[in-house]
Design an enzyme around this catalytic site. Structure first.
Site, PDB file in Angstrom:
ATOM      1  N   LYS A  31      46.935  10.423  22.222  1.00  0.00           N
ATOM      2  CA  LYS A  31      45.780  11.184  21.740  1.00  0.00           C
ATOM      3  C   LYS A  31      46.120  12.075  20.543  1.00  0.00           C
ATOM      4  CE  LYS A  31      42.712  10.726  25.596  1.00  0.00           C
ATOM      5  NZ  LYS A  31      41.922  11.322  26.678  1.00  0.00           N
ATOM      6  N   ARG A  38      47.181   7.455  33.065  1.00  0.00           N
ATOM      7  CA  ARG A  38      46.440   6.416  32.343  1.00  0.00           C
ATOM      8  C   ARG A  38      47.088   6.260  30.963  1.00  0.00           C
ATOM      9  NH1 ARG A  38      42.058   5.950  28.750  1.00  0.00           N
ATOM     10  NH2 ARG A  38      40.667   4.183  29.190  1.00  0.00           N
TER      11      ARG A  38
END
Length: 340
Positions: free
Chosen positions: A282, A317
């Site tokens: 991210k 995840r």
């Protein structure tokens, strides 16, 4: 009126446990003290003996029992974005055959869950028509089942029609980035299907989620949201034992918000459900590491994943399954002093 208090276990890992240590949810971390947080007051530290009984009950309740997932170690959820425009891997798995091939490889590398999404939820992404989302997701789920994949298949969607199609094709987990607020039919459908669900803190519309996100206290605000949504899911007939919570790193949050959540991630165990962390590749990792290309953020992603293990996070995840599985194995060996 007394202020609401929030209890964060100060987790530790290692082979030697004091007599007063309490194990978190049957997992690999333990604690002897808790940090007590409340709005407008300085944190305080208390011993477990001074914690309310209901708090300790939530913290010690077994996690992921009867789901087929590991309870004594972190589970890896591999990301399969069947989209042309996801922020990191858009287009890599847009063809169903490519997604199935990637999913088979992820399971072989150690992923216990595969998360299949047909709608990008990157900042600025536009809503995809449900029919198009089904067209992207359904053949991937069908193909994975046909290929003999026995990992839990998760559908990453905000929409009941898409979830219904995926569940009928063989998925058994519904992962909603809106926290089951976008489509009122999704929670009842998930209950009827007896599906596992993951409720994430995130805005209903990714297109605007990064437009000046603000919070009174991001840590406590996210906790309150998840607590309320878990209660709502229970009211629809989804038992707490089939609910996973995700604080939604990167969804409607600044760099400072993300770091505040990561630093006290163990607070979310007080919800009494397994915690999922989705921080892989991210933007905040790129900002801190000065890495512009998302696929070059693997080392930073692994660093965050290993920090999450110290916070007792039960599901990671990730895009990079083999690297994460290897990192987890070495972290466990180094921290526990033995190979398992």
């Amino acid at each position: 009126m007394s202020k609401k208090r929030y209890f964060r276990p100060l987790l530790q890992v290692g082979p030697a446990l004091p007599d007063e240590a309490i194990t978190l949810g049957g997992g690999w971390t333990w604690f002897t003290h808790l940090e007590v947080l409340s709005r407008g007051a300085a944190p305080e530290i208390i011993a477990t003996a001074d914690a309310p009984a209901e708090v300790l009950a939530h913290l010690t309740a077994p996690r992921l029992a009867n789901t087929g997932l590991a309870t004594d170690r972190a589970n890896v959820m591999g990301i399969l974005n069947a989209t042309p425009d996801s922020f990191s891997d858009g287009g890599d798995h847009a063809v169903a055959e490519d997604a199935v091939r990637a999913g088979v490889a992820m399971q072989a590398a150690g992923a216990g869950i595969l998360d299949i999404g047909g709608e990008s939820t990157r900042p600025g992404a536009q809503t995809v028509d449900p029919k198009e989302e089904i067209r992207r997701v359904e053949p991937v789920v069908q193909g994975l089942k046909a290929a003999g994949v026995d990992a839990i298949l998760s559908v990453d969607t905000r929409k009941a029609d898409v979830a219904q199609s995926a569940l009928a094709a063989g998925a058994s987990l519904v992962n909603d980035v809106s926290g089951f607020t976008f489509d009122p039919a999704l929670a009842p459908l998930s209950a009827q299907a007896a599906a596992l669900v993951c409720v994430m803190h995130g805005p209903a519309d990714p297109a605007t989620m990064q437009d000046n996100p603000t919070y009174d206290n991001v840590l406590l605000d996210v906790f309150d949201f998840l607590e309320e949504r878990i209660a709502a899911l229970e009211s629809h007939g989804i038992p707490r034992g089939r609910i996973i919570a995700d604080p939604g790193i990167g969804f409607g949050k600044t760099l400072e918000h993300n770091l505040a959540l990561l630093a006290r991630l163990s607070l979310f165990h007080a919800l009494g459900v397994p915690i999922l962390l989705g921080a892989s590749r991210k933007r905040f990792i790129g900002t801190i590491s000065e890495t512009q290309v998302a696929k070059d953020r693997v080392p930073g992603s692994l660093g965050v994943a290993l920090a999450a293990l110290s916070h007792g996070v039960q599901v990671l995840r990730v895009h990079d399954v083999p690297q994460t599985v290897q990192a987890i194995a070495l972290w466990r060996a180094a921290m526990m002093g033995e190979q398992k």
